[in-house]
Every structure is written in structure tokens, then in C-alpha cells.
Design a protein around this motif. Structure first.
Motif, PDB file in Angstrom:
ATOM      1  N   GLY A  40       0.822  -1.204   0.000  1.00 25.56           N
ATOM      2  CA  GLY A  40       0.000   0.000   0.000  1.00 25.56           C
ATOM      3  C   GLY A  40       0.854   1.250   0.000  1.00 25.56           C
ATOM      4  N   THR A  41       0.692   2.071   1.028  1.00 24.52           N
ATOM      5  CA  THR A  41       1.434   3.331   1.126  1.00 24.52           C
ATOM      6  C   THR A  41       2.677   3.215   2.013  1.00 24.52           C
ATOM      7  N   ARG A  42       3.006   2.007   2.472  1.00 24.47           N
ATOM      8  CA  ARG A  42       4.140   1.815   3.389  1.00 24.47           C
ATOM      9  C   ARG A  42       5.239   0.994   2.717  1.00 24.47           C
ATOM     10  N   VAL A  43       6.478   1.311   3.112  1.00 21.49           N
ATOM     11  CA  VAL A  43       7.625   0.503   2.715  1.00 21.49           C
ATOM     12  C   VAL A  43       8.463   0.213   3.953  1.00 21.49           C
ATOM     13  N   TRP A  44       9.260  -0.865   3.875  1.00 22.24           N
ATOM     14  CA  TRP A  44      10.123  -1.272   4.982  1.00 22.24           C
ATOM     15  C   TRP A  44      11.547  -1.418   4.476  1.00 22.24           C
ATOM     16  N   ASP A  45      12.508  -1.002   5.318  1.00 21.79           N
ATOM     17  CA  ASP A  45      13.896  -1.137   4.925  1.00 21.79           C
ATOM     18  C   ASP A  45      14.464  -2.469   5.413  1.00 21.79           C
ATOM     19  N   TYR A  51       8.119   3.020   6.851  1.00 21.78           N
ATOM     20  CA  TYR A  51       8.027   4.419   6.426  1.00 21.78           C
ATOM     21  C   TYR A  51       6.698   4.641   5.712  1.00 21.78           C
ATOM     22  N   LEU A  52       6.122   5.824   5.890  1.00 23.84           N
ATOM     23  CA  LEU A  52       5.018   6.269   5.062  1.00 23.84           C
ATOM     24  C   LEU A  52       5.633   6.843   3.785  1.00 23.84           C
ATOM     25  N   ASP A  53       5.314   6.244   2.660  1.00 23.14           N
ATOM     26  CA  ASP A  53       5.958   6.579   1.392  1.00 23.14           C
ATOM     27  C   ASP A  53       5.166   7.685   0.696  1.00 23.14           C
ATOM     28  N   CYS A  54       5.662   8.907   0.791  1.00 25.00           N
ATOM     29  CA  CYS A  54       5.004  10.041   0.140  1.00 25.00           C
ATOM     30  C   CYS A  54       5.765  10.524  -1.086  1.00 25.00           C
ATOM     31  N   LEU A  63      -0.972   3.367  -7.491  1.00 25.03           N
ATOM     32  CA  LEU A  63      -1.888   2.454  -6.804  1.00 25.03           C
ATOM     33  C   LEU A  63      -1.222   1.797  -5.604  1.00 25.03           C
ATOM     34  N   GLY A  64      -0.101   2.339  -5.183  1.00 30.27           N
ATOM     35  CA  GLY A  64       0.586   1.814  -4.019  1.00 30.27           C
ATOM     36  C   GLY A  64       1.446   0.603  -4.354  1.00 30.27           C
ATOM     37  N   HIS A  65       2.073   0.081  -3.314  1.00 27.71           N
ATOM     38  CA  HIS A  65       2.991  -1.040  -3.473  1.00 27.71           C
ATOM     39  C   HIS A  65       2.249  -2.367  -3.396  1.00 27.71           C
ATOM     40  N   GLY A 267       5.102   1.057 -11.586  1.00 22.67           N
ATOM     41  CA  GLY A 267       6.400   0.544 -11.150  1.00 22.67           C
ATOM     42  C   GLY A 267       7.032  -0.413 -12.132  1.00 22.67           C
ATOM     43  N   LEU A 268       6.242  -1.043 -12.981  1.00 16.87           N
ATOM     44  CA  LEU A 268       6.825  -1.819 -14.069  1.00 16.87           C
ATOM     45  C   LEU A 268       7.150  -0.864 -15.212  1.00 16.87           C
TER      46      LEU A 268
END
Length: 408
Positions: A40-45, A51-54, A63-65, A267-268
Motif C-alpha cells: 500500500g502506502t508503506r515501505v520497509w527497509d 516508512y510512510l511513502d510520500c 496504486l501503491g505497493h 512501477g513496471l
């Protein structure tokens, strides 16, 4: 939201960064984290921090991750057929062209892999059209100061920012840069060699600068009067980013051709050039091409993007969230010491917050607080979150921004 499990191969941020420094060209100013998962709107390292991905891959992940419908479509296409040459027809590409051309009101599509390639197609189209019209002396394209159109030699020359030109001289001929928003300057610049005007509805890399009222209408009138092509770079502003399907639609004009990429594949890698019927005939067989352009998996993803963006109410919701975000950012500006935030600019879910200082240290503090943004120029923070972001998440982003800016 609970973090998805990290890949077993992810050893942590620092080991990955050190390996990257050993093997990758050091041509990017990368933030010191390695992102390994998204939802969705979050990513992780790689250390497990969320993180909130803005920034969304810089206006890419509309459309988010890992959107489930996109994942399913890509997997289904991978199980069926990955790639064929453009010497053959393929249904995903044809279906995507049908949807895109209807949405934009431009009946012909050419597919490529990136925004720079889409703008290259605009440049080649312009030169071929002018030769076919019997005016080969018309080859010059007028573009704008602080604009950005790509990193190839031609598109970086069209880019009106000298910092991107340095070290790559001599640059190709046929490009001039004019003040953005100044129709009179454009009129004065038109000469016997002028073929087209290339313009962004919002200058993203230039600091999220919006076109002033009447500018696009003035450009359209000049092009009609002088027999020029009006080329609109929609790489960042297209695909619903501004609350309309394409940025030019806010101005009530029809371009001759546009370029697309970024959010088209969520993203593609996929880009596109769309144009009017009478121009399309100039790119006859053999005049232009792309090995991977319109790749089946990317096109399958693009068809899902199109279907979801065209759902009733989706873009109206983007517009409403954009107005909420803009109002919140301006309220934040008013709450801080005068001059801390010099300007807030935006449309839809593309927002620029101009500060009284360079933003690189501020971006680092925001990242440490769990918010990802990037720079649009030296002094402007750029927000380009997934279009699916909620108002609650936008308020979360503004809250983090408020706390960080209050400490400066």
C-alpha cells in the motif's frame, strides 16, 4: 500495519549499502536505507523500519505497493507469455492502447520503456512531421527554464536546467529554453526554424511550479497560428496525478502529442507517446521502434492501472484529497515562524513545499521520523504519494512535517 516478512537474503541496510558502493556507479544521491518490502502506502527497509511513502518512486506507484490486482495480472501474464518482438501483435499492448487513446483523446499510441524515451519519440515525431510537410528547416523545439524532460542527450538538452548539461557538451542542436509561463517570450522566440513547443503542465523537477492561467491556451493559439506542434510532457502529471486524467485537461486544450511513463505501469517499466492521427502517419514502418516497448507484463500491469483509475469517483477522490493536503500544508505554513515555509504549491496529489533553506538535511530528518519525500530543486520538498493514500495518512505526513520543521 504489520510489516511483511523481509526477504531472507536481506542482511540489513549497512551491508547492502557497502556492497552497492563497491559495485554500482555512484551517480545517484541515494538515501542511506535499502528498501526491501512494500504494501500500500508503506515501505520497509532492510533493518525492518517502516516508512510512510510520500514519494511513491517519484509519482510512479499511483496504486501503491504490491496492489493485489496488479500482482495477479503480472503473475498471470508471466505464466502465459513474457515478451515478443514488436514485429508481432500482442493483446495486452493493444488493449492498453485502446484505453489510453480513448482517455486522452489522442488516437495513436507508441510504447517504450521510460519518460525519456517517450520524449525522444516526441522529438523524432516532430522532425519527421516537419520533413514530411516539406519544411525540413523547421527542427527547433522551444522548451522552458527549470523544466525537465529526461537524461538522454536530446532530452537532457531539452531540459532547461544547466546543471544537467554540465560535462556532456557539445549538446545536440535544436533546443532553446524560455521563461516558463511567458507567452510573449515564446512569441518573440518563434522563427523560421521553430517546429514545436515542449512543455510540462507542472514543472516537477523545477520545484512543483504550476502553469499560470492562460499559459496553455496561449501556447495552443500560437501553435495553431504558426503551424507548430504543441507537445505536452505528462510523464509526472499524467495518469490521474493532478486529479484529472492528464494535466493538460485542466487548461481546456488539446495537445498534438503527449509523453507518458511513471504511473502508467505502477512501477513496471513502460512509457508511451500519444499523438493525433495526421501526425502518426509520419512514423511509418522502420522510422522508430523499441525492443521492450509495450512489453506484455508491463502492458498487463498498465491495463489494471487504467481500469482502476477509470473507476467512477476515483479521480474525484484524488482531487478532494489533494485539496485537503494543500489546505493542510498551507495551515502548517501559517503556524511556523514567518518565512520558514516560503511557498506551498500543488495540484491533486503533487505538492511542493518550498523552504528557506536547502532541503537535503530536512529530508534526512523526515526519513528518520518515518516519512519518505524527495527534493524538487535545492529548496523544495516534493510529495507525490500513491493516489490511494487516505486523508488520515496525509494528516500523518503533515504531522511529521510539522514536528520536523518546528525544530529547524
Amino acid at each position: 500495519m504489520q510489516a511483511p516478512p523481509s526477504p531472507a537474503s536481506a542482511p540489513g541496510n549497512e551491508p547492502l549499502i557497502q556492497k552497492a558502493k563497491q559495485h554500482l556507479l555512484q551517480n545517484y544521491k541515494q538515501q542511506p536505507i535499502a528498501l526491501v518490502r512494500g504494501q500500500g502506502t508503506r515501505v520497509w527497509d532492510a533493518d525492518g523500519k517502516a516508512y510512510l511513502d510520500c514519494i511513491g518512486g517519484i509519482a510512479v506507484c499511483a496504486l501503491g505497493h504490491c496492489h493485489p490486482e496488479m500482482v495477479a495480472a503480472a503473475k498471470a501474464q508471466l505464466d502465459t507469455l513474457w515478451h515478443v518482438s514488436n514485429a508481432f501483435y500482442s493483446q495486452p499492448q493493444i488493449d492498453l492502447a485502446e484505453q489510453l487513446t480513448a482517455w486522452a483523446g489522442l488516437p495513436r499510441a507508441f510504447f517504450c520503456n521510460s519518460g525519456a524515451e517517450a520524449n525522444e519519440a516526441l522529438i523524432k515525431l516532430t522532425r519527421k512531421v516537419m520533413k514530411d510537410r516539406g519544411t525540413p528547416e523547421r527542427f527547433e523545439i522551444l522548451s522552458f527554464e527549470k523544466g525537465f524532460h529526461g537524461r538522454t542527450l536530446a532530452t537532457v538538452t531539452a531540459t532547461g536546467q544547466p546543471k544537467y548539461h554540465a560535462g556532456f557538451e557539445p549538446l545536440p542542436q535544436g533546443f532553446r529554453h524560455l521563461p516558463y509561463g511567458d507567452v510573449d517570450a515564446v512569441r518573440r522566440a518563434i522563427g523560421p526554424n521553430t517546429a514545436a513547443i515542449l512543455v510540462e503542465p507542472i514543472q516537477g523537477e523545477g520545484g512543483v511550479r504550476l502553469a499560470p492561467p492562460g499559459f496553455f491556451q496561449g501556447l495552443r493559439a500560437l501553435c495553431d497560428e504558426q503551424g507548430l506542434l504543441l507537445l505536452v510532457d505528462e510523464v509526472q502529471t499524467g495518469m490521474g496525478r493532478t486529479g484529472q486524467p492528464f494535466g493538460f485537461m485542466h487548461h481546456g486544450i488539446r495537445p498534438d502529442a503527449i509523453s507518458l511513463a511513471k504511473a502508467l505501469g505502477n512501477g513496471l517499466p513502460i512509457g508511451a507517446m500519444l499523438c493525433r492521427e495526421e501526425l502518426a502517419v509520419s512514423l511509418s514502418p522502420g522510422t522508430h521502434g523499441s525492443t521492450f516497448g509495450g512489453n506484455l507484463v508491463s502492458a498487463a500491469a498498465g491495463n489494471v492501472v487504467m481500469r482502476l483509475l477509470r473507476q467512477p469517483g476515483f479521480l474525484a477522490d484524488v482531487q478532494a484529497k489533494g485539496e485537503h493536503f494543500l489546505a493542510g500544508a498551507r495551515a502548517l505554513q501559517a503556524s511556523l515562524p514567518e518565512g520558514r515555509v516560503k511557498a506551498v504549491r500543488g495540484q491533486g496529489l503533487l505538492l511542493g513545499v518550498e523552504l528557506d533553506r536547502e532541503v537535503a538535511p530536512v529530508i534526512a530528518k523526515l526519513r528518520e521520523a518515518g516519512l519518505l519525500v524527495n527534493a524538487a530543486g535545492d529548496t523544495t520538498l516534493r510529495f507525490a504519494p500513491p493516489l490511494i493514500i487516505s486523508q488520515k495518512e496525509l494528516d500523518e505526513a503533515l504531522g511529521i512535517l510539522q514536528r520536523v520543521l518546528s525544530t529547524l
